[in-house]
Design a protein around this motif. Structure first.
Motif, PDB file in Angstrom:
ATOM      1  N   TYR A 168      55.615  35.593  53.619  1.00 44.27           N
ATOM      2  CA  TYR A 168      54.464  36.465  53.907  1.00 44.27           C
ATOM      3  C   TYR A 168      53.930  37.094  52.625  1.00 44.27           C
ATOM      4  CZ  TYR A 168      52.017  40.698  55.488  1.00 44.27           C
ATOM      5  OH  TYR A 168      51.103  41.696  55.669  1.00 44.27           O
ATOM      6  N   THR A 169      54.824  37.564  51.775  1.00 46.00           N
ATOM      7  CA  THR A 169      54.415  38.181  50.514  1.00 46.00           C
ATOM      8  C   THR A 169      53.720  37.165  49.621  1.00 46.00           C
ATOM      9  OG1 THR A 169      56.283  39.732  50.623  1.00 46.00           O
ATOM     10  CG2 THR A 169      55.217  39.456  48.481  1.00 46.00           C
ATOM     11  N   ARG A 170      54.214  35.947  49.613  1.00 52.69           N
ATOM     12  CA  ARG A 170      53.579  34.898  48.819  1.00 52.69           C
ATOM     13  C   ARG A 170      52.166  34.602  49.334  1.00 52.69           C
ATOM     14  NH1 ARG A 170      57.274  32.167  45.542  1.00 52.69           N
ATOM     15  NH2 ARG A 170      59.441  32.808  45.916  1.00 52.69           N
ATOM     16  N   ARG A 171      51.997  34.612  50.646  1.00 56.21           N
ATOM     17  CA  ARG A 171      50.657  34.391  51.203  1.00 56.21           C
ATOM     18  C   ARG A 171      49.722  35.534  50.812  1.00 56.21           C
ATOM     19  NH1 ARG A 171      53.664  33.170  55.891  1.00 56.21           N
ATOM     20  NH2 ARG A 171      52.811  34.962  57.044  1.00 56.21           N
ATOM     21  N   GLN A 172      50.276  36.743  50.767  1.00 60.52           N
ATOM     22  CA  GLN A 172      49.466  37.885  50.342  1.00 60.52           C
ATOM     23  C   GLN A 172      49.026  37.737  48.882  1.00 60.52           C
ATOM     24  OE1 GLN A 172      52.247  41.134  51.562  1.00 60.52           O
ATOM     25  NE2 GLN A 172      50.426  41.974  52.547  1.00 60.52           N
ATOM     26  N   VAL A 173      49.944  37.251  48.047  1.00 57.80           N
ATOM     27  CA  VAL A 173      49.612  37.040  46.634  1.00 57.80           C
ATOM     28  C   VAL A 173      48.502  36.002  46.502  1.00 57.80           C
ATOM     29  CG1 VAL A 173      50.480  36.148  44.435  1.00 57.80           C
ATOM     30  CG2 VAL A 173      51.901  37.707  45.791  1.00 57.80           C
ATOM     31  N   ILE A 174      48.602  34.933  47.282  1.00 55.64           N
ATOM     32  CA  ILE A 174      47.568  33.894  47.256  1.00 55.64           C
ATOM     33  C   ILE A 174      46.221  34.472  47.684  1.00 55.64           C
ATOM     34  CG2 ILE A 174      46.804  31.740  48.335  1.00 55.64           C
ATOM     35  CD1 ILE A 174      49.781  30.959  48.536  1.00 55.64           C
ATOM     36  N   SER A 175      46.228  35.260  48.747  1.00 51.40           N
ATOM     37  CA  SER A 175      44.997  35.881  49.233  1.00 51.40           C
ATOM     38  C   SER A 175      44.404  36.818  48.183  1.00 51.40           C
ATOM     39  CB  SER A 175      45.277  36.649  50.527  1.00 51.40           C
ATOM     40  OG  SER A 175      44.121  37.312  50.993  1.00 51.40           O
ATOM     41  N   ALA A 176      45.286  37.598  47.556  1.00 50.18           N
ATOM     42  CA  ALA A 176      44.826  38.515  46.513  1.00 50.18           C
ATOM     43  C   ALA A 176      44.250  37.727  45.339  1.00 50.18           C
ATOM     44  CB  ALA A 176      45.983  39.403  46.046  1.00 50.18           C
ATOM     45  N   GLY A 177      44.872  36.590  45.036  1.00 48.35           N
ATOM     46  CA  GLY A 177      44.391  35.750  43.941  1.00 48.35           C
ATOM     47  C   GLY A 177      42.984  35.245  44.201  1.00 48.35           C
ATOM     48  N   PRO A 223      52.537  29.076  52.097  1.00 45.52           N
ATOM     49  CA  PRO A 223      53.992  29.165  52.290  1.00 45.52           C
ATOM     50  C   PRO A 223      54.346  29.738  53.662  1.00 45.52           C
ATOM     51  CG  PRO A 223      53.297  30.225  50.239  1.00 45.52           C
ATOM     52  CD  PRO A 223      52.066  29.964  51.031  1.00 45.52           C
ATOM     53  N   VAL A 224      55.117  29.010  54.435  1.00 44.42           N
ATOM     54  CA  VAL A 224      55.581  29.467  55.744  1.00 44.42           C
ATOM     55  C   VAL A 224      56.993  28.945  55.973  1.00 44.42           C
ATOM     56  CG1 VAL A 224      53.271  29.544  56.757  1.00 44.42           C
ATOM     57  CG2 VAL A 224      54.634  27.472  56.971  1.00 44.42           C
ATOM     58  N   ASN A 225      57.685  29.560  56.897  1.00 45.95           N
ATOM     59  CA  ASN A 225      59.003  29.080  57.310  1.00 45.95           C
ATOM     60  C   ASN A 225      59.074  29.201  58.834  1.00 45.95           C
ATOM     61  OD1 ASN A 225      61.775  28.638  57.841  1.00 45.95           O
ATOM     62  ND2 ASN A 225      62.335  29.347  55.790  1.00 45.95           N
ATOM     63  N   ILE A 226      58.572  28.193  59.502  1.00 44.36           N
ATOM     64  CA  ILE A 226      58.494  28.211  60.962  1.00 44.36           C
ATOM     65  C   ILE A 226      59.878  28.300  61.587  1.00 44.36           C
ATOM     66  CG2 ILE A 226      57.715  26.957  63.002  1.00 44.36           C
ATOM     67  CD1 ILE A 226      55.467  28.013  61.275  1.00 44.36           C
ATOM     68  N   GLU A 227      60.846  27.580  61.005  1.00 41.80           N
ATOM     69  CA  GLU A 227      62.204  27.588  61.562  1.00 41.80           C
ATOM     70  C   GLU A 227      62.796  28.991  61.552  1.00 41.80           C
ATOM     71  OE1 GLU A 227      61.107  25.542  59.260  1.00 41.80           O
ATOM     72  OE2 GLU A 227      61.111  23.599  60.295  1.00 41.80           O
ATOM     73  N   ALA A 228      62.570  29.715  60.455  1.00 43.39           N
ATOM     74  CA  ALA A 228      63.091  31.080  60.362  1.00 43.39           C
ATOM     75  C   ALA A 228      62.391  31.996  61.357  1.00 43.39           C
ATOM     76  CB  ALA A 228      62.927  31.623  58.942  1.00 43.39           C
ATOM     77  N   GLU A 229      61.088  31.810  61.528  1.00 44.97           N
ATOM     78  CA  GLU A 229      60.346  32.602  62.511  1.00 44.97           C
ATOM     79  C   GLU A 229      60.899  32.366  63.916  1.00 44.97           C
ATOM     80  OE1 GLU A 229      56.122  32.103  62.291  1.00 44.97           O
ATOM     81  OE2 GLU A 229      56.076  32.207  60.093  1.00 44.97           O
ATOM     82  N   GLU A 230      61.142  31.108  64.243  1.00 44.12           N
ATOM     83  CA  GLU A 230      61.685  30.773  65.556  1.00 44.12           C
ATOM     84  C   GLU A 230      63.082  31.350  65.745  1.00 44.12           C
ATOM     85  OE1 GLU A 230      59.403  26.532  66.458  1.00 44.12           O
ATOM     86  OE2 GLU A 230      61.375  26.521  65.503  1.00 44.12           O
ATOM     87  N   ALA A 231      63.883  31.321  64.674  1.00 40.20           N
ATOM     88  CA  ALA A 231      65.234  31.856  64.752  1.00 40.20           C
ATOM     89  C   ALA A 231      65.225  33.360  65.003  1.00 40.20           C
ATOM     90  CB  ALA A 231      66.007  31.540  63.467  1.00 40.20           C
ATOM     91  N   ILE A 232      64.272  34.055  64.395  1.00 41.00           N
ATOM     92  CA  ILE A 232      64.148  35.505  64.603  1.00 41.00           C
ATOM     93  C   ILE A 232      63.792  35.810  66.054  1.00 41.00           C
ATOM     94  CG2 ILE A 232      62.783  37.554  64.055  1.00 41.00           C
ATOM     95  CD1 ILE A 232      62.466  36.371  61.210  1.00 41.00           C
TER      96      ILE A 232
END
Length: 213
Positions: free
Chosen positions: A109-118, A7-16
């Motif tokens: 980011y939190t979702r990626r952490q959950v996947i990694s933890a899984g 899960p990522v949101n490149i558009e939101a990262e660019e906007a930030i």
């Protein structure tokens, strides 16, 4: 095998990042909430890390400041050059919604952490050389760390909002004066159209001050 992309949101990262380059004052709203690792691209992480460094040094995070910092350390090409920074800036109209974009990026980011933890939990589960109680405890700890980090982020975010609200109220102290000078010095103010009951031992036993506003 799961071939889904993380899960990522490149558009939101660019906007930030564009918001930071456009309006350096936006950093104060996000620096305590958004972590470098929340950005999914290494170039984005580097840009934000530079912005953090400049902010902590009391310097601006505009296009010139960020590009100069990167160029002086031979890192400019690592993020795509000045053209990439200009692209981020040109795509951004304002930094008004930067808080919302931060929440979107932190969510992914939190979702990626959950996947990694899984993945870690699965690997631990397959390892029969590890005692079951250790497997269960380690699995709980993996998820607990993520929960604690999210809770900490929310507390910091709410604290920033509360602090800003109190600052605004303090600038107008009191917003709606009671007409009682000593009381106005103690209180921020009251909202109109409300019934406020103040109980204090100074008023005597079972004696309350009732204010209709």
């Amino acid at each position: 095998m799961n071939n889904q992309l993380p899960p990522v949101n490149i558009e939101a990262e660019e906007a930030i990042l564009g918001g930071i380059l456009l309006d350096p004052d936006a950093m104060v709203r996000i620096v305590d909430i958004l972590v470098v690792e929340a950005f999914s691209l290494s170039a984005h992480q580097l840009i934000y890390r530079v912005a953090q460094t400049l902010y902590n040094q009391g310097q601006s995070t505009d296009l010139m400041a960020v590009s100069t910092y990167l160029a002086d350390r031979n890192l400019l090409e690592d993020i795509g050059g000045t053209a990439r920074l200009a692209q981020l800036l040109n795509r951004t109209v304002s930094a008004t919604n930067i808080d919302r974009y931060v929440m979107l990026v932190m969510d992914k980011y939190t979702r990626r952490q959950v996947i990694s933890a899984g993945h870690k939990i699965v690997n631990i589960g397959y390892d029969t050389s590890i005692k079951l109680d250790v497997v269960l405890d380690s699995s709980e700890q993996e998820i607990f760390k993520i929960s604690q980090q999210k809770m900490s982020s929310n507390i910091e975010h709410n604290s920033a909002i509360a602090g800003a609200a109190l600052d605004q109220l303090d600038d107008n102290n009191p917003i709606y004066p009671t007409g009682l000078y000593d009381l106005d010095k103690l209180l921020v103010g009251f909202e109109p159209g409300t019934l406020s009951i103040i109980s204090n031992s100074h008023f005597g036993k079972n004696r309350d001050l009732v204010l209709y506003l």
